[in-house]
Design an enzyme around this catalytic site. Structure first.
Site, PDB file in Angstrom:
ATOM      1  CE1 TYR A 185      -2.441  -2.270   8.698  1.00 30.10           C
ATOM      2  CE2 TYR A 185      -2.122  -4.610   9.104  1.00 30.10           C
ATOM      3  CZ  TYR A 185      -2.552  -3.579   8.292  1.00 30.10           C
ATOM      4  OH  TYR A 185      -3.094  -3.862   7.059  1.00 30.10           O
ATOM      5  CG  ASN A 188      -7.779  -4.517   0.784  1.00 29.61           C
ATOM      6  OD1 ASN A 188      -7.063  -3.542   1.003  1.00 29.61           O
ATOM      7  ND2 ASN A 188      -7.363  -5.753   0.964  1.00 29.61           N
ATOM      8  CG  HIS A 206      -2.775  -0.959  14.619  1.00 33.10           C
ATOM      9  ND1 HIS A 206      -3.383  -2.190  14.675  1.00 33.10           N
ATOM     10  CD2 HIS A 206      -1.644  -1.092  15.369  1.00 33.10           C
ATOM     11  CE1 HIS A 206      -2.679  -3.010  15.421  1.00 33.10           C
ATOM     12  NE2 HIS A 206      -1.613  -2.372  15.850  1.00 33.10           N
ATOM     13  CG  HIS A 262      -1.937  -1.117   1.205  1.00 32.00           C
ATOM     14  ND1 HIS A 262      -3.117  -1.083   0.488  1.00 32.00           N
ATOM     15  CD2 HIS A 262      -1.908  -2.318   1.819  1.00 32.00           C
ATOM     16  CE1 HIS A 262      -3.772  -2.214   0.672  1.00 32.00           C
ATOM     17  NE2 HIS A 262      -3.057  -2.989   1.468  1.00 32.00           N
TER      18      HIS A 262
END
Length: 664
Positions: free
Chosen positions: A356, A142, A333, A69
């Site tokens: 994360y 997503n 996160h 990403h």
């Protein structure tokens, strides 16, 4: 952006307008063109603190890009729930319809670096940061509702396979190479998501017209301690659209920033992107009522079986002031949750809760990344965490531990009844093992469900997607193994792709025997509003000003974006001016094309522009003179989506459909 977050951002937003230059310590700078040297031609001096500070900061102004990403773009906005959801959750921002919650959203591709194109075939990240009065909630998802793997321990393997191959660092920004398709063939759990990615979902038209999914199963917990399983969805109010593959490839070169530019310009114009938040809710006693495991991140909850409930709306209404400070430093996160929201035992989600934090510390230089303005909650923060890199707070007092008597045991915990976070008390028991549940091992039925639910045009595009990607592999073995996997989902898909990539059709038909569909999976379920679409008006010859004004008026009345395109710029300050030329404009940059001709010969650039619009199945509008002059062009004037008229209002009818797939 709501006032609350805007005020916080404004506190640390600096403008240099009218200001004297200083060092970072506040010392005014007298000269910024030359380093301090011994004489005009002598060596530079180490004592030049201004130069050392300036060059040191430059050397370190790039932080490591995200491993995945990396290419992202963000915007601010606000969210408001439609109704009180206290039957499901005690979360403050979901139970007070009168309250507006600031949000920050970052859209991204997955595979490519920061410099890769926007329009590659890829999954898109859709991460939302809610600045609630109880703390930050990050919905990190997503634009596809499922993921490639079921357990986080396989995430490094997936990303190593999908990233550019290590021996030559190619290809950038896509999955059309051997290692990804080798992974696909050897890890059948990736099949469902890969089918989505090879469909039109893998090449979205823009960020405004994508769905968003939390992917994982979360929990909602109400004030009585009752728990519900939940999936989060974002439903775009601008509709759902995709590019066609040829169009996406051309856009790589025509405008590498096509998606981010669309989002930025839409917000600047006031065409604010909007999504509705929708929930799918399953009661705990229904957990095992389905033919799929509700904790499996490679499975959807079909909306025909678990209907969605629309509960609120998000509007993006403010661009960032600085992309690095906000978009790049935003730390999302899935473990950032608030009271009333909790986790399930989804093994992919459980792993993300560790990963994360680790990656943000690596990227942003230490554990204080939550103090960066874009990551700060809007409510106050008090704890005994001290020091570390980039500490931005000045923590007073002698006490930095709990419990303490020297400071009356402050900061003190808050009971659940007063808003303190308490995890849902789920009973768990079992042996410590490394084993996946048998209920996770159906890899193909939902991939078949998705294919069955597509329109014929969408299905054909999916065949094309697989054919291109697998066809780009060098290894015959990898190609054959990939087709063998497709054969376990859909025989027709396997046969067509095998022929296109030059491998054998598997001898046995192993496809899933099912004609089940879900009406919500096709992109054609969405109505596409005409507003905010773009029109290229090609001016061929001398068209009078009144005609151009009449078209500009129609566009404005229907909230259409438009540009008049001609051989040379004219009347640039007017709303009917020719602002683009055939050198700067291109068919792929617009949603439709209008040709206005005075009857003179059609210019070659116009003909080329029109033919590409036609090829990409977009609405095409020509006046009567142009229709007669386009006789030699590669198109049919009487084909679906081609309109011949001298009336500007006809463009409204042309946009009844965004693409005319039956044109083929």
């Amino acid at each position: 952006m709501s006032n609350k977050k805007k005020e916080q951002i404004d506190e640390v937003t600096k403008s240099n307008d009218g200001k004297a230059m200083t060092t970072n310590n506040g010392v005014k700078v007298s000269e910024d063109e030359n380093t301090l040297t011994v004489g005009e031609r002598g060596p530079s001096l180490l004592e030049d603190f201004h130069f050392r500070e300036k060059i040191m900061h430059f050397d370190h102004e790039r932080i490591p890009e995200r491993i995945v990403h990396a290419r992202g773009f963000g915007a601010h906005g606000e969210f408001q729930v439609y109704k009180d959801l206290s039957q499901y959750t005690s979360a403050d921002f979901l139970t007070h319809p009168e309250k507006t919650t600031p949000v920050f959203v970052r859209f991204s591709t997955v595979q490519g670096s920061k410099g890769s194109p926007d329009t590659v075939r890829d999954v898109r990240g859709f991460a939302t940061k809610f600045y609630t009065d109880e703390g930050i909630f990050d919905l990190v998802g997503n634009d596809i509702p499922v993921f490639f793997i079921q357990d986080a321990i396989k995430f490094p393997d997936l990303i190593h396979a999908v990233k550019p191959e290590p021996h030559n660092e190619m290809p950038q920004g896509g999955t059309a190479h051997d290692t990804f398709w080798d992974f696909f063939a050897q890890n059948p759990e990736s099949t469902h998501t890969t089918v989505w990615a090879m469909s039109d979902r893998g090449i979205p038209k823009n960020f405004r017209q994508i769905e968003g999914f939390g992917i994982h199963t979360f929990r909602l917990v109400n004030s009585e301690g009752q728990s519900y399983f939940v999936k989060f969805h974002w439903k775009p109010l601008h509709g759902l659209e995709s590019l066609v593959w040829d169009e996406a490839q051309i856009l790589h070169g025509k405008d590498v920033d096509f998606h981010r530019k669309d989002l930025y310009e839409s917000i600047e114009k006031g065409d604010y992107p909007e999504w509705e938040l929708a929930l799918q809710v399953i009661k705990p006693e229904q957990e095992f009522d389905f033919d799929f495991d509700i904790l499996d991140p490679t499975k959807i909850w079909p909306e025909d079986q678990v209907p969605i409930e629309v509960v609120g709306k998000m509007t993006l209404n403010s661009n960032v002031s600085n992309v690095f400070d906000e978009t790049e430093q935003a730390a999302f996160h899935p473990g950032h949750i608030v009271p009333g929201i909790d986790f399930s035992n989804d093994p992919l989600l459980q792993g993300r809760l560790f990963s994360y934090t680790d990656t943000q510390i690596s990227r942003l230089g230490g554990p204080n990344f939550n103090q960066i303005p874009i990551n700060r909650p809007v409510n106050e923060v008090h704890n005994n965490q001290r020091d570390a890199m980039h500490q931005m707070n000045i923590n007073s007092g002698q006490v930095a531990y709990h419990k303490n008597a020297l400071n009356n045991n402050d900061p003190h915990p808050t009971p659940k009844e007063e808003g303190g976070y308490e995890h849902y008390q789920e009973k768990v028991e079992g042996h410590k093992i490394r084993k996946r549940s048998e209920s996770f091992k159906d890899y193909y039925s939902q991939a078949k469900l998705y294919l069955n639910s597509l329109s014929q045009a969408e299905y054909d595009h999916t065949v094309d997607g697989f054919s291109f990607e697998i066809g780009m592999c060098n290894s015959i073995m990898v190609k054959q193994n990939a087709v063998n996997q497709l054969n376990k989902v859909d025989r027709t898909l396997a046969e067509r792709v095998a022929k296109n990539v030059g491998v054998e059709v598997p001898e046995e038909n192993e496809e899933v025997q099912s004609d089940a569909k879900d009406s919500q999976l096709t992109m054609e379920k969405y109505d596409i509003p005409i507003a905010a679409h773009s029109v290229a008006v090609l001016v061929n010859g001398n068209i009078d000003v009144d005609t151009l004004k009449s078209y500009a008026k129609t566009f404005a009345e229907n909230d259409l974006n438009y540009a008049f395109v001609g051989q040379y710029p004219e009347n640039l300050s007017e709303d009917f001016g020719i602002t683009e030329t055939f050198d700067t404009a291109h068919s792929t940059l617009f949603d439709s094309t209008i040709v206005l001709s005075d009857g003179s010969d059609i210019k070659p650039q116009v003909e080329e522009f029109v033919e590409l619009t036609y090829k990409h199945n977009k609405p095409l509008f020509v006046n009567k003179a142009a229709s007669q002059g386009l006789g030699n062009a590669k198109l049919k004037i009487d084909a679906p989506g081609v309109f011949v008229s001298d009336e500007p209002e006809t463009i409204v009818k042309a946009f009844e459909r965004a693409r005319y797939w039956d044109r083929k």
